[in-house]
Write a protein that holds these residues in place. Structure first.
Motif, PDB file in Angstrom:
ATOM      1  N   ARG A 551       0.824  -1.203   0.000  1.00 14.05           N
ATOM      2  CA  ARG A 551       0.000   0.000   0.000  1.00 14.05           C
ATOM      3  C   ARG A 551       0.863   1.259   0.000  1.00 14.05           C
ATOM      4  NH1 ARG A 551      -5.426  -0.354  -1.311  1.00 14.05           N
ATOM      5  NH2 ARG A 551      -6.366  -2.155  -0.307  1.00 14.05           N
ATOM      6  N   VAL A 552       0.433   2.253  -0.759  1.00 16.73           N
ATOM      7  CA  VAL A 552       1.079   3.559  -0.737  1.00 16.73           C
ATOM      8  C   VAL A 552       0.424   4.382   0.366  1.00 16.73           C
ATOM      9  CG1 VAL A 552       1.466   5.689  -2.014  1.00 16.73           C
ATOM     10  CG2 VAL A 552       1.669   3.488  -3.170  1.00 16.73           C
ATOM     11  N   THR A 553       1.211   4.886   1.291  1.00 17.21           N
ATOM     12  CA  THR A 553       0.672   5.646   2.422  1.00 17.21           C
ATOM     13  C   THR A 553       1.133   7.094   2.419  1.00 17.21           C
ATOM     14  OG1 THR A 553       2.527   4.905   3.785  1.00 17.21           O
ATOM     15  CG2 THR A 553       0.502   3.583   3.856  1.00 17.21           C
ATOM     16  N   ASP A 554       1.668   7.544   1.301  1.00 17.53           N
ATOM     17  CA  ASP A 554       2.177   8.915   1.190  1.00 17.53           C
ATOM     18  C   ASP A 554       1.593   9.525  -0.074  1.00 17.53           C
ATOM     19  OD1 ASP A 554       3.567  11.246   1.151  1.00 17.53           O
ATOM     20  OD2 ASP A 554       5.567  10.357   1.086  1.00 17.53           O
ATOM     21  N   ASP A 555       1.144  10.774   0.025  1.00 20.25           N
ATOM     22  CA  ASP A 555       0.576  11.411  -1.163  1.00 20.25           C
ATOM     23  C   ASP A 555       1.657  11.959  -2.088  1.00 20.25           C
ATOM     24  OD1 ASP A 555       1.459  13.556   0.262  1.00 20.25           O
ATOM     25  OD2 ASP A 555      -0.395  14.729   0.112  1.00 20.25           O
ATOM     26  N   ASP A 556       2.916  11.650  -1.808  1.00 19.81           N
ATOM     27  CA  ASP A 556       4.027  12.054  -2.677  1.00 19.81           C
ATOM     28  C   ASP A 556       5.013  10.885  -2.816  1.00 19.81           C
ATOM     29  OD1 ASP A 556       5.718  13.527  -4.263  1.00 19.81           O
ATOM     30  OD2 ASP A 556       6.617  14.649  -2.613  1.00 19.81           O
ATOM     31  N   PRO A 557       4.554   9.766  -3.387  1.00 19.75           N
ATOM     32  CA  PRO A 557       5.428   8.578  -3.437  1.00 19.75           C
ATOM     33  C   PRO A 557       6.652   8.762  -4.321  1.00 19.75           C
ATOM     34  CG  PRO A 557       3.459   8.229  -4.755  1.00 19.75           C
ATOM     35  CD  PRO A 557       3.254   9.509  -4.012  1.00 19.75           C
ATOM     36  N   TRP A 558       6.647   9.772  -5.203  1.00 22.36           N
ATOM     37  CA  TRP A 558       7.794   9.991  -6.091  1.00 22.36           C
ATOM     38  C   TRP A 558       8.710  11.127  -5.590  1.00 22.36           C
ATOM     39  CZ3 TRP A 558       8.188   6.010  -9.012  1.00 22.36           C
ATOM     40  CH2 TRP A 558       7.068   5.403  -9.586  1.00 22.36           C
ATOM     41  N   ASN A 559       8.443  11.642  -4.391  1.00 27.67           N
ATOM     42  CA  ASN A 559       9.252  12.745  -3.836  1.00 27.67           C
ATOM     43  C   ASN A 559       9.285  13.957  -4.775  1.00 27.67           C
ATOM     44  OD1 ASN A 559       9.940  11.235  -1.541  1.00 27.67           O
ATOM     45  ND2 ASN A 559      11.681  10.300  -2.590  1.00 27.67           N
ATOM     46  N   LEU A 560       8.114  14.310  -5.299  1.00 27.62           N
ATOM     47  CA  LEU A 560       8.035  15.423  -6.252  1.00 27.62           C
ATOM     48  C   LEU A 560       8.111  16.769  -5.559  1.00 27.62           C
ATOM     49  CD1 LEU A 560       5.127  14.033  -8.472  1.00 27.62           C
ATOM     50  CD2 LEU A 560       7.581  13.809  -8.856  1.00 27.62           C
ATOM     51  N   GLU A 561       7.688  16.822  -4.301  1.00 27.84           N
ATOM     52  CA  GLU A 561       7.664  18.093  -3.586  1.00 27.84           C
ATOM     53  C   GLU A 561       9.057  18.685  -3.409  1.00 27.84           C
ATOM     54  OE1 GLU A 561       5.752  21.075  -2.688  1.00 27.84           O
ATOM     55  OE2 GLU A 561       4.428  19.319  -2.546  1.00 27.84           O
ATOM     56  N   GLU A 562      10.065  17.811  -3.437  1.00 26.02           N
ATOM     57  CA  GLU A 562      11.442  18.274  -3.267  1.00 26.02           C
ATOM     58  C   GLU A 562      11.822  19.328  -4.295  1.00 26.02           C
ATOM     59  OE1 GLU A 562      15.996  16.402  -3.427  1.00 26.02           O
ATOM     60  OE2 GLU A 562      14.236  15.077  -3.459  1.00 26.02           O
ATOM     61  N   HIS A 563      11.303  19.177  -5.524  1.00 27.57           N
ATOM     62  CA  HIS A 563      11.604  20.132  -6.594  1.00 27.57           C
ATOM     63  C   HIS A 563      10.383  20.975  -6.973  1.00 27.57           C
ATOM     64  CE1 HIS A 563      15.603  18.465  -7.319  1.00 27.57           C
ATOM     65  NE2 HIS A 563      15.072  17.262  -7.261  1.00 27.57           N
ATOM     66  N   GLY A 564       9.339  20.926  -6.147  1.00 23.08           N
ATOM     67  CA  GLY A 564       8.143  21.707  -6.437  1.00 23.08           C
ATOM     68  C   GLY A 564       7.387  21.224  -7.655  1.00 23.08           C
ATOM     69  N   MET A 565       7.382  19.907  -7.897  1.00 25.15           N
ATOM     70  CA  MET A 565       6.773  19.361  -9.110  1.00 25.15           C
ATOM     71  C   MET A 565       5.518  18.533  -8.825  1.00 25.15           C
ATOM     72  SD  MET A 565       8.796  20.525 -11.411  1.00 25.15           S
ATOM     73  CE  MET A 565       8.301  19.603 -12.854  1.00 25.15           C
ATOM     74  N   LYS A 566       4.996  18.607  -7.634  1.00 25.85           N
ATOM     75  CA  LYS A 566       3.815  17.816  -7.286  1.00 25.85           C
ATOM     76  C   LYS A 566       2.588  18.397  -7.975  1.00 25.85           C
ATOM     77  CE  LYS A 566       1.295  16.153  -3.221  1.00 25.85           C
ATOM     78  NZ  LYS A 566       1.112  16.337  -1.768  1.00 25.85           N
ATOM     79  N   GLY A 567       1.807  17.544  -8.625  1.00 29.56           N
ATOM     80  CA  GLY A 567       0.653  17.999  -9.389  1.00 29.56           C
ATOM     81  C   GLY A 567      -0.647  17.886  -8.618  1.00 29.56           C
ATOM     82  N   ARG A 568      -1.705  18.429  -9.227  1.00 32.07           N
ATOM     83  CA  ARG A 568      -3.018  18.428  -8.582  1.00 32.07           C
ATOM     84  C   ARG A 568      -3.530  17.024  -8.313  1.00 32.07           C
ATOM     85  NH1 ARG A 568      -5.767  23.375  -9.153  1.00 32.07           N
ATOM     86  NH2 ARG A 568      -4.650  24.881 -10.462  1.00 32.07           N
ATOM     87  N   GLU A 569      -3.196  16.081  -9.211  1.00 33.72           N
ATOM     88  CA  GLU A 569      -3.725  14.724  -9.040  1.00 33.72           C
ATOM     89  C   GLU A 569      -3.225  14.073  -7.758  1.00 33.72           C
ATOM     90  OE1 GLU A 569      -0.048  13.963 -11.660  1.00 33.72           O
ATOM     91  OE2 GLU A 569      -1.325  15.610 -10.985  1.00 33.72           O
ATOM     92  N   TRP A 570      -2.007  14.434  -7.340  1.00 33.13           N
ATOM     93  CA  TRP A 570      -1.482  13.857  -6.095  1.00 33.13           C
ATOM     94  C   TRP A 570      -2.135  14.505  -4.880  1.00 33.13           C
ATOM     95  CZ3 TRP A 570       0.715   9.428  -6.708  1.00 33.13           C
ATOM     96  CH2 TRP A 570       1.385   9.150  -7.902  1.00 33.13           C
ATOM     97  N   ASP A 571      -2.513  15.765  -4.990  1.00 30.44           N
ATOM     98  CA  ASP A 571      -3.280  16.377  -3.907  1.00 30.44           C
ATOM     99  C   ASP A 571      -4.622  15.671  -3.752  1.00 30.44           C
ATOM    100  OD1 ASP A 571      -1.261  18.247  -3.446  1.00 30.44           O
ATOM    101  OD2 ASP A 571      -2.117  19.691  -4.868  1.00 30.44           O
ATOM    102  N   TRP A 572      -5.275  15.397  -4.888  1.00 32.68           N
ATOM    103  CA  TRP A 572      -6.535  14.650  -4.842  1.00 32.68           C
ATOM    104  C   TRP A 572      -6.322  13.276  -4.228  1.00 32.68           C
ATOM    105  CZ3 TRP A 572      -7.658   9.930  -7.007  1.00 32.68           C
ATOM    106  CH2 TRP A 572      -8.996   9.526  -6.944  1.00 32.68           C
ATOM    107  N   PHE A 573      -5.230  12.625  -4.610  1.00 34.13           N
ATOM    108  CA  PHE A 573      -4.911  11.302  -4.080  1.00 34.13           C
ATOM    109  C   PHE A 573      -4.769  11.362  -2.555  1.00 34.13           C
ATOM    110  CE2 PHE A 573      -1.449   8.269  -2.922  1.00 34.13           C
ATOM    111  CZ  PHE A 573      -2.140   7.087  -3.153  1.00 34.13           C
ATOM    112  N   GLY A 574      -4.081  12.379  -2.053  1.00 31.77           N
ATOM    113  CA  GLY A 574      -3.911  12.499  -0.615  1.00 31.77           C
ATOM    114  C   GLY A 574      -5.217  12.747   0.111  1.00 31.77           C
TER     115      GLY A 574
END
Length: 611
Positions: A551-574
């Motif tokens: 199970r994925v328990t983090d809304d940023d499984p690819w560590n996108l926030e580190e470079h400010g690249m997290k998209g809207r779909e991951w916010d929805w996922f969280g």
């Protein structure tokens, strides 16, 4: 011929049994819990509590469910088309008739082309579009949810019609799979029988070809309905903070693709109805004494070349969206990527006749179409250089989505450069209808479009499943696919330079380099086997990880926030899908999930919204 039909029947039977067995294992088909764990009542158009079991999937209007239905359908079509081409490749390993006869070979050739282009290519893009476009533009759902569902349910009927000749052949005389090739050129297509030509038994028109054309027409109706829905959704359903200035690149490419579909597919439908009238009612639309066979080529390719960009623009959007995530920097020249997308959409309607340079048209027209064809390579080159520049000095992580993105760029360059040669009239006339064209086309269709599909599937896998796949198997999938793609299709390029004609079931020529053809065909077959094994690994990894992956328990499984690249779909996922509930209503045990970068992340317990 009998042996070949028997082999095909057994393979298709095994394939359908495997699909049925897989569906019985999918937990979410037997429960009220949506795939990946999301609950009903999430959108204004959905039910507060979805019905259970198969009824849910037959009645859903949720854009995410419909996206999963599109994806499942596309995978089944991909498997059918793949089995067909493997039989053809095995037949071509040696000259002469070895495994299947010419009629079955021609039927497999037709089915493979129609299936991969219309039953896999367009629907698999619709799968990504349906699931993610509303999430990316902050919409509740598609603009017309019920039309969205209808557009999908037309496709299984279309598939049964396209494959109808194969399905009915054991039960009806003078019926076989369509043998017109996927381009359906008259006069062959207007008079083809179960044996492929008017020399067949009693000269009876093959019902399988009529069914195929009707199924193709129905798939076009489905695509047109979907295109109208995407256009309406992107124009009218965007969130308050989503404007044209910050619309994501995937939505731009889906919007452009939908515009192309709106103008191209109705033309194909009209041409198909005229061809069916010629076949069954004695009309003369494409007969030599009427409109002429060349009229079909103009109508078909006016649709057919925009269709290539209908298939490739959204994959370009997926690459443009995902590649920066693993390069650690924003897409270089975003506006120019958007402008080049729109330029391709406009220019794609002015290049159709480069498929007809050998048909005897006026040389002045040939020169005009050559110029436009060369010019359309410029916006494609803009995208390619922007992708490469995005990689330059980036913080690159070689995840499976990133590997397939780089493979996409490599294959797209090879497919594009070989296409530029074909744009030149003298070169085209020398290589027309040889395996060079097949190699060029498949570098784009499999090496680029196919790879982009895997980019999207791997990158968004945690969103629609709530789980993570096996990373090592994903990388095996990439390397087998990359090596297999280049072995099989580069061998075809060399076959074309040697003069090997395409669409031939047998190359045991009395004169000519039969030995060279045999060697290159065997190399191509070896590459196809590597490619086939890679897809088996993908299928195993995909299904098992969906059912049993951590199970994925983090809304940023690819560590996108580190470079400010997290998209809207991951916010929805969280917000909606973290720690999905099991059927009993209890959250499943947490599992530490490794991202695909090669290092295991320490995943903290995430708080989730009520589901």
């Amino acid at each position: 011929m009998v042996n070949g039909q028997l082999i095909l029947t057994v393979l298709m039977g095994v394939f359908l049994l495997a699909v049925a067995a897989a569906l019985t294992r999918v937990e979410s088909w037997r429960s009220y819990t949506p795939a990946g764990g999301a609950t009903g009542g999430e959108t204004a158009h959905g039910h507060q509590e979805k019905p259970s079991g198969i009824l849910r999937w037959l009645t859903t209007v949720d854009h995410k469910d419909i996206g999963i239905l599109y994806g499942t359908y596309a995978v089944i079509a991909f498997a059918w088309g793949g089995l067909a081409v493997m039989l053809m490749r095995l037949e071509l390993s040696l000259p002469g008739e070895t495994l299947i006869g010419a009629s079955l070979y021609n039927a497999l050739l037709t089915s493979h082309g129609i299936t991969m282009l219309f039953l896999f290519g367009t629907p698999v893009i619709a799968a990504f579009g349906n699931y993610f476009i509303p999430l990316l533009i902050d919409a509740d759902d598609m603009a017309f949810p019920r039309i969205n569902a209808i557009a999908f349910w037309l496709l299984p009927i279309a598939a049964l019609l396209v494959w109808g000749g194969f399905l009915l052949a054991p039960f009806m005389e003078n019926v076989a799979g369509a043998q017109t090739s996927w381009t359906m050129y008259p006069p062959l297509s207007s008079s083809s029988t179960a044996m492929g030509t008017p020399a067949g038994p009693n000269g009876v028109i093959n019902l399988g070809a009529d069914l195929m054309m009707l199924g193709l027409h129905l798939s076009g109706v489905s695509a047109t309905m979907g295109a109208i829905n995407f256009i309406a959704t992107i124009f009218t359903e965007r969130g308050e903070d989503v404007g044209w200035h910050n619309l994501d690149i995937l939505s731009w490419t889906i919007l452009t693709q939908s515009g192309l579909i709106l103008f191209a597919f109705p033309l194909l439908g009209s041409a198909l109805l005229m061809l069916l009238a010629d076949r069954n009612f004695g009309t003369l639309f494409f007969a030599p004494e009427g409109g002429g066979p060349i009229l079909w080529q103009h109508l078909f390719w006016f649709f057919g070349h925009p269709e290539v960009y209908i298939l490739v623009l959204p994959p370009m959007g997926i690459i443009s969206y995902v590649l920066p995530r693993f390069a650690g920097r924003k897409l270089f020249g975003f506006k120019f990527v958007v402008y080049s997308t729109l330029a391709i959409g406009v220019l794609s309607f002015g290049v159709w006749a480069h498929h007809m340079f050998a048909s005897g048209m006026d040389p002045r027209l040939e020169a005009a179409f050559m110029a436009v064809t060369l010019s359309i390579a410029i916006p494609s080159a803009v995208k390619t250089f922007n992708w490469i520049t995005t990689l330059w000095n980036g913080d690159i992580r070689l995840t499976a989505p990133m590997l397939f993105s780089i493979g996409f760029i490599s294959n797209f360059i090879l497919g594009g450069v070989t296409g530029v040669f074909l744009a030149a009239v003298p070169v085209n006339q020398a290589l027309h209808e040889t395996y060079y064209v097949v190699g060029h086309f498949h570098y784009i269709v499999m090496g680029a479009i196919g790879f982009s599909v895997f980019v999207g599937l791997y990158y968004w896998f945690p969103i629609y499943t709530g789980r993570m796949y096996q990373q090592r198997l994903a990388k095996w999938h990439f390397w087998l696919s990359m090596i297999g793609t280049n072995v099989v299709f580069f061998a075809m390029i060399l076959l074309g330079y040697g003069g090997m004609p395409r669409k031939y079931a047998n190359y045991e020529f009395p004169v000519g380099p039969t030995g060279m053809f045999t060697d290159l065909h065997q190399i191509a077959t070896f590459g196809a086997i590597l490619l086939f094994v890679g897809q088996l690994i993908f299928l195993w990894n995909f299904i098992v990880s969906w059912l049993e992956g951590p199970r994925v328990t983090d809304d940023d499984p690819w560590n996108l926030e580190e470079h400010g690249m997290k998209g809207r779909e991951w916010d929805w996922f969280g917000e909606h899908k973290l720690l999905p509930m099991a059927d009993g209503g209890e959250p499943e045990d947490d599992a530490e999930v490794a991202t695909d970068g090669g290092e295991r992340d320490a995943v903290d317990q995430a708080s989730t919204a009520d589901e």
